[in-house]
Design an enzyme around this catalytic site. Structure first.
Site, PDB file in Angstrom:
ATOM      1  N   LYS A  52      -4.994 -24.082  -3.724  1.00 24.84           N
ATOM      2  CA  LYS A  52      -5.929 -25.064  -4.438  1.00 24.84           C
ATOM      3  C   LYS A  52      -5.661 -25.208  -6.123  1.00 24.84           C
ATOM      4  O   LYS A  52      -5.112 -24.156  -6.856  1.00 24.84           O
ATOM      5  CB  LYS A  52      -7.361 -23.984  -4.269  1.00 24.84           C
ATOM      6  N   ASP A  57     -13.675 -17.356  -4.930  1.00 23.59           N
ATOM      7  CA  ASP A  57     -12.553 -17.428  -5.747  1.00 23.59           C
ATOM      8  C   ASP A  57     -12.526 -16.245  -6.660  1.00 23.59           C
ATOM      9  O   ASP A  57     -13.282 -16.174  -7.634  1.00 23.59           O
ATOM     10  CB  ASP A  57     -12.597 -18.771  -6.197  1.00 23.59           C
ATOM     11  N   LYS A  75      -4.869 -20.058  -6.178  1.00 27.12           N
ATOM     12  CA  LYS A  75      -5.575 -20.991  -7.017  1.00 27.12           C
ATOM     13  C   LYS A  75      -4.763 -20.820  -8.345  1.00 27.12           C
ATOM     14  O   LYS A  75      -4.774 -20.174  -8.912  1.00 27.12           O
ATOM     15  CB  LYS A  75      -6.963 -20.833  -6.815  1.00 27.12           C
TER      16      LYS A  75
END
Length: 219
Positions: free
Chosen positions: A182, A89, A153
């Site tokens: 996400k 991430d 995300k």
């Protein structure tokens, strides 16, 4: 839907102790969460503890500000994957995004996506929506998509606010079908978790995974 299977069981606090990391790993195995999400220093330990469990290891790169150089993020990514990370991430360069340096933003994501995909890892791109306008969120999603990332995300959880259901919807609408979303940051109960899912979130990054899962079972 089994909500545990879309949860990245997360502990990113700088003061997290080894004992606390071990605890979330054991919880992830017991409750069959999708992954544990930890800072890079704990990746190797988590990878060893999770061997043959089916639970993935997720880590964060350029976290939480996104202002590292591309070369630093590339090194961090390679190192994390070598240590056993399955999912990365990364935080985008938010200052570049605000400065409309779109080529540089895309180029950085593309480089990390290539590193990840060459090693069989997944790349998620943290936009830090609370610092971006709606147009910038949309543009960042398009750049991440074009650059070959797997997810966008919402947040690090360390800035001015976290996941917003409307932003999740906007992100879902701004990416191609191959990409996923996400949601993370401030999702502490089942109701908020389901708001995110209903607006298009495919994965949830939460530190309250246990509470959310137990609440889902009590309804």
């Amino acid at each position: 839907m089994e909500i545990n299977r879309i949860i990245d069981h997360t502990l990113l606090k700088p003061e997290a102790s080894e004992e606390q990391i071990e605890k979330i790993v054991k919880e992830a195995i017991e409750y069959n969460f999708f992954s544990v999400c930890v800072n890079p220093t704990w990746v190797k330990k988590c990878s060893e503890m999770l061997k043959n469990s089916g639970v993935k290891v997720c880590t964060v790169i350029g976290f939480p500000l996104g202002a590292n150089t591309k070369e630093t993020k590339a090194f961090e990514t390679k190192n994390a994957i070598e240590n056993g990370a399955d999912e990365i991430d990364m935080v985008i360069n938010i200052g570049y995004m605000k400065s409309k340096k779109f080529h540089e933003v895309e180029d950085e994501i593309a480089e990390l996506a290539k590193i990840c995909h060459d090693k069989g890892a997944i790349l998620k791109v943290i936009l830090e929506n609370c610092l971006l306008t709606k147009d910038e969120i949309k543009k960042a999603c398009q750049l991440a998509d074009k650059a070959g990332a797997d997810f966008v995300k919402t947040s690090t959880g360390f800035s001015t606010s976290g996941a917003d259901a409307e932003d999740v919807k906007l992100m879902k609408e701004s990416i191609s079908d191959r990409m996923k979303v996400k949601a993370s940051g401030g999702i502490r109960d089942y109701k908020k978790a389901m708001e995110m899912v209903n607006n298009g979130a495919d994965r949830l990054g939460v530190s309250a995974g246990l509470a959310i899962y137990k609440e889902s079972k009590s309804l």
